[in-house]
Design a protein around this motif. Structure first.
Motif, short mmCIF file in Angstrom:
data_model
loop_
_atom_site.label_atom_id
_atom_site.label_comp_id
_atom_site.label_asym_id
_atom_site.label_seq_id
_atom_site.Cartn_x
_atom_site.Cartn_y
_atom_site.Cartn_z
N UNK A 1 0.58 -1.61 -0.41
CA UNK A 1 0.09 -0.03 -0.07
C UNK A 1 0.55 1.19 -0.01
N UNK A 2 2.51 1.19 0.57
CA UNK A 2 2.90 2.73 0.70
C UNK A 2 3.93 2.84 -0.90
N UNK A 3 4.24 2.07 -0.92
CA UNK A 3 4.90 1.04 -2.28
C UNK A 3 3.71 2.35 -3.63
N UNK A 4 2.89 2.01 -3.39
CA UNK A 4 1.57 1.80 -4.35
C UNK A 4 0.83 3.70 -4.34
N UNK A 5 0.94 4.38 -2.80
CA UNK A 5 0.51 5.13 -2.44
C UNK A 5 1.83 6.20 -3.30
N UNK A 6 2.85 6.44 -2.92
CA UNK A 6 3.89 7.11 -3.19
C UNK A 6 4.05 7.11 -5.43
N UNK A 7 3.44 5.59 -5.31
CA UNK A 7 4.43 5.28 -6.86
C UNK A 7 3.03 6.33 -7.67
N UNK A 8 2.05 6.85 -6.74
CA UNK A 8 0.72 7.39 -7.97
C UNK A 8 1.21 8.65 -7.39
N UNK A 9 2.34 9.01 -6.28
CA UNK A 9 2.62 10.36 -6.32
C UNK A 9 3.21 11.20 -6.61
N UNK A 10 4.28 9.93 -7.58
CA UNK A 10 5.53 9.81 -8.02
C UNK A 10 6.02 9.79 -9.88
#
Length: 296
Positions: free
Chosen positions: A262-271
Motif C-alpha cells: 500500500x505504501x509503495x502504491x501510494x508513493x508510486x501514484x504521487x511519483x
C-alpha cells in the motif's frame, strides 16, 4: 518515562503477575488454572477455554469464570492479553511446540491461509487513513530515506527497498550488521531525512537502537510494527501497525507485506512521471539482456 520503564510497567500489570498476586485467594479449581497458565503460558495463550479446562481437569465454564475473576469481560479478552504477553518471550522451539493449538493438523494449507486473511482484515481496521497519508508525505518530502529491518523483518525491508529504488534516488538500505556497522551506515542521517524501521515480535534490539540514533540526529522515524506500544512504536513519529503473529516457528508477515504494498502504491501514484520514465528505461535494458522468459 523511558522505554525500559514502560516495558517494566506493562510486565507488572500482565496476567501472569495478577495470577501470582491472587494465587493464595484462589479456589482449588482456580489454582489449577492459574498454575497451568503460569507454567505453560506459551500453550495456554492459544488454547480455547474448553481445551484449557480439559488440560487441568475443570469445565469450560470454570475457565470462563476464572477470566472474569481476573478482571476480564470474558475468556477471549484474557486470551488476547496472554498472547500479547507470550509473543515476545517464546523461543523458536516453543513456537514449534504449540503448533498443535494454532493450526488444523488435517488441513494445514487452508488453516494457515485463512488465518492470514484475518490478519490482513485486522490490519485494515488498525490503521487510520490520516496516519497512513502522513507517513507517506514524510517519505515523499525526505532528502534521504533509510530503511532497516533485522532478522525476519529484513525480508520486509528488502522488499520495500527493491521498489523504492525505482521511485527515488535517495534510498539507503541499512545492512543488519553489528552495532557499530549499523551506526556507520547512519552517520550522515539528519534533520530532513526519514528512517523507516521494521520490528515485529520478537523485537530486535538493533532496530530500536538504530531508530533512537536516527531520532537523536533529527530524522523522522516511521515504524512499521505490530503495536503502538512496541519498542519501535514508542519512539516513532509515525506508527503504522500491521497484524503479525506466528505460524509454527515462523512469523506470518503477510499483513506487514500488504501494508508495504500500500505504501509503495501510494508513493508510486504521487511519483508517477518519475516511475514511468524509469520503468521505460528498465524495460529496454531487460529486453536487451533477455532478463525475462517469453512465453509462447
Amino acid at each position: 518515562m523511558d522505554i525500559q520503564n514502560k516495558t517494566d510497567d506493562r510486565e507488572q500489570s500482565s496476567l501472569i503477575a495478577k495470577i501470582n498476586e491472587k494465587m493464595s485467594e484462589f479456589s482449588k479449581s482456580q489454582r489449577l488454572i492459574g498454575n497451568f497458565i503460569t507454567n505453560h503460558y506459551e500453550q495456554a495463550a492459544y488454547m480455547t477455554a474448553l481445551k484449557l479446562g480439559s488440560a487441568v481437569g475443570v469445565s469450560e465454564s470454570t475457565v470462563v469464570r476464572f477470566a472474569i475473576e481476573m478482571g476480564y469481560e470474558g475468556y477471549p479478552e484474557m486470551q488476547r492479553d496472554l498472547q500479547s504477553y507470550s509473543k515476545t518471550r517464546l523461543t523458536a522451539l516453543q513456537r514449534l511446540n504449540i503448533t498443535n493449538h494454532r493450526i488444523d493438523q488435517e488441513n494445514v494449507f487452508k488453516s494457515v491461509l485463512l488465518q492470514d486473511i484475518e490478519r490482513i482484515k485486522a490490519t485494515v481496521m488498525m490503521i487510520e487513513e490520516s496516519a497512513f497519508e502522513s507517513a507517506v508525505d514524510s517519505i515523499l518530502s525526505a532528502e534521504n530515506i533509510y530503511i532497516f529491518g533485522a532478522m525476519s523483518s529484513n525480508a520486509l525491508a528488502r522488499f520495500m527497498d527493491n521498489y523504492f529504488q525505482l521511485i527515488f534516488n535517495n534510498v539507503h538500505f541499512v545492512q543488519a550488521l553489528n552495532t557499530s556497522g549499523i551506526y556507520q551506515q547512519l552517520i550522515r542521517i539528519g534533520r530532513n531525512d526519514v528512517f523507516i524501521g521494521f520490528s515485529f515480535p520478537r523485537y530486535c534490539i538493533s532496530t530500536t537502537n538504530a531508530a533512537k540514533y536516527a531520532a537523536s540526529h533529527g530524522a523522522k522515524v516511521i515504524a512499521i510494527t505490530d503495536s503502538m506500544t512496541s519498542p519501535l512504536g514508542e519512539i516513532a513519529d509515525h506508527v503504522l501497525t500491521a497484524k503479525s503473529d506466528m505460524v509454527s516457528f515462523a512469523d506470518s508477515l503477510v499483513a506487514p507485506l500488504s501494508l508495504i504494498n500500500a505504501i509503495i502504491a501510494a508513493v508510486g501514484i504521487k511519483r508517477r512521471d518519475t516511475i514511468e520514465a524509469t520503468l521505460k528505461r528498465l524495460e529496454e535494458i531487460w529486453d536487451e539482456n533477455g532478463v525475462y522468459t517469453e512465453l509462447k
